[in-house]
Design an enzyme around this catalytic site. Structure first.
Site, short mmCIF file in Angstrom:
data_model
loop_
_atom_site.label_atom_id
_atom_site.label_comp_id
_atom_site.label_asym_id
_atom_site.label_seq_id
_atom_site.Cartn_x
_atom_site.Cartn_y
_atom_site.Cartn_z
N ASN A 150 0.82 -1.22 0.00
CA ASN A 150 0.00 0.00 0.00
C ASN A 150 0.85 1.27 0.00
O ASN A 150 0.36 2.34 -0.37
CB ASN A 150 -0.93 0.02 1.23
CG ASN A 150 -2.20 -0.78 0.98
OD1 ASN A 150 -2.55 -1.06 -0.17
ND2 ASN A 150 -2.90 -1.16 2.05
N LEU A 198 -3.50 -9.48 5.74
CA LEU A 198 -3.27 -9.00 4.36
C LEU A 198 -1.97 -8.21 4.22
O LEU A 198 -1.63 -7.75 3.12
CB LEU A 198 -4.45 -8.14 3.90
CG LEU A 198 -5.77 -8.91 3.69
CD1 LEU A 198 -6.91 -7.95 3.35
CD2 LEU A 198 -5.64 -9.95 2.60
N HIS A 199 -1.25 -8.00 5.30
CA HIS A 199 0.10 -7.43 5.23
C HIS A 199 0.18 -6.11 4.47
O HIS A 199 1.16 -5.85 3.76
CB HIS A 199 1.06 -8.46 4.60
CG HIS A 199 0.92 -9.83 5.20
ND1 HIS A 199 0.20 -10.84 4.62
CD2 HIS A 199 1.38 -10.32 6.36
CE1 HIS A 199 0.22 -11.91 5.38
NE2 HIS A 199 0.92 -11.63 6.46
N CYS A 200 -0.86 -5.28 4.61
CA CYS A 200 -0.89 -3.96 3.92
C CYS A 200 -0.68 -4.11 2.42
O CYS A 200 -0.14 -3.19 1.77
CB CYS A 200 0.17 -3.01 4.47
SG CYS A 200 -0.06 -2.56 6.18
N ALA A 201 -1.06 -5.24 1.86
CA ALA A 201 -0.83 -5.46 0.43
C ALA A 201 -1.99 -6.27 -0.16
O ALA A 201 -1.80 -7.39 -0.64
CB ALA A 201 0.50 -6.17 0.21
#
Ligand SMILES: Cc1ncc(COP(=O)(O)O)c(C=O)c1O
Length: 382
Positions: A98, A336-339
């Site tokens: 992100n 979601l690991h900022c992705a």
């Protein structure tokens, strides 16, 4: 505790980092470049020394081309907002964090055209797809990650930079997952812009990071203000690094980052890379033996950094992360690991995965105990 969340931030830090911070606070914590007294000069020396070490780490000829930032996100925002204007076109990939995807979406709202090259289900980028995207229209910038923070997949940065240049575009590399972990040389790789965190593979404290800007690139500063130099000028200076460094920098963190870089250079980035590759190989081999467990990525330690995303039949990632922490003392990152775009690419949206990211101080025993815990979870179900 077994810490497998180095992709978020590295832990532990080399002991020299805390020592350097404590010494700096006690003896050198003036405001760099703002005065001529000894504390200000000591702070200036610490900042300049860390800048010099960063330049040497990334093959940068002139340390002044490296501006400090608070993290990779700030550096990426500075690069993207500082370069792109309405009417420009940028090419990126479908596995960006992100920190790249969100600024590009906001820039798209302001008239920047954004083309996303789809990566494969293992996160890999096909250079022919990138070439096709570049052929589709005049492009100002190619912006991409060096390695996925979800699957660890390494992207072909050097070849992508060459393709970008062949098509008249600049090249920005997000080295959040590779700085300090894979060798990076801006000249040899042809990088025009390199954004990196200080707190992950470079082993420094949080609140540190930076942006390399090649001599032929001019960025509009995201922030304007005091730079300690040329106070009589009413306008923001254009020379680096002051152009991008308004306000007092994080001197305490930068002093710690300097100690981390000295540690890293003594140990050798290639040796860290070899250590992490061996850990990843061991981890992947063990994971492949666990029934009901899926690896989302290359499953090949030669094609990725030490971030491995998994799911396990019968377990929601968030529950698996919580149990690994509470019952086994193993720190991982679920979700979601900022992705989210990367998870869509890997086919793991919206539930996400559990990410295991060993680091510079992880041992074989840590990996083996993690594998044993996962074998137990696979047997137990949820
Ligand atoms: C690929 C990637 N880019 C950017 C970032 C943002 O880094 P920072 O937390 O230093 O802002 C991260 C963080 O995990 C990342 O993995």
């Amino acid at each position: 505790m077994i810490y497998l969340d180095n992709a978020a931030t590295s832990f532990p830090k080399p002991p020299a980092v805390a020592e350097a911070i404590s010494t700096f606070l006690a003896t050198g914590a003036g405001n760099p470049g703002r005065s001529g007294h000894r504390l200000a000069l000591a702070a200036q020396r610490a900042v300049s020394e860390t800048r010099r070490l960063l330049a040497s780490c990334f093959g940068v000829a002139d340390p002044a081309r490296v501006a400090f930032a608070l993290n990779a996100t700030e550096a990426l925002n500075q690069a993207l907002w500082g370069l792109l204007r309405p009417g420009d076109r940028v090419v990126t990939t479908s596995i960006e964090h992100n920190a790249v995807a969100r600024p590009l979406n906001a820039l798209a709202d302001r008239g920047v055209a954004v083309a996303r090259v789809p990566c494969g289900p293992d996160g890999a980028l096909d250079l022919d797809d990138l070439a096709r995207a570049l052929e589709a229209g005049p492009t100002r910038l190619v912006a991409m990650t060096h390695a996925s923070n979800v699957s660890g997949t390494v992207l072909p940065a050097r070849d992508a930079a060459r393709l970008a240049h062949d098509h008249g575009a600049l090249f920005l590399l997000d080295a959040a997952q590779t700085a300090g972990v894979l060798p990076i040389d801006v000249r040899e790789m042809g990088l025009d812009l390199l954004a990196f965190p200080g707190h992950k593979g470079l082993l420094g404290p949080t609140g540190t990071g930076g942006l390399y800007v090649a001599p032929h690139v001019r960025l509009a500063p995201m922030r304007q203000g005091g730079t300690g130099t040329r106070s009589e000028e009413e306008r923001q200076p254009e020379h680096m690094p002051e152009a991008l460094e308004s306000g007092t920098v994080n001197t305490v963190g930068i002093a710690g980052l300097g100690a981390a870089l000295r540690y890293l250079m003594e140990r050798g980035v290639v040796n860290v890379a070899a250590h992490e590759a061996a850990l990843t190989a061991r981890l992947l081999a063990g994971l492949k033996e666990i029934p009901g467990l899926r690896i989302h990525g290359t499953a090949d330690h030669r094609r990725q950094v030490a971030s491995v995303s998994i799911t396990l039949e019968g377990w929601e990632p968030v529950d698996m992360g919580a149990v690994l922490d509470s019952s086994f003392g193993i720190a991982v990152r679920p979700g979601l690991h900022c992705a989210p775009a990367a998870h869509r690419t890997l086919g793991t949206y919206p539930q996400g995965t559990v990410r295991l990211s060993p680091g510079c101080f992880t041992s074989d025993e840590d990996v083996d105990r993690t594998l044993a815990a996962l074998r137990g979870l696979a047997g137990a179900g949820n």
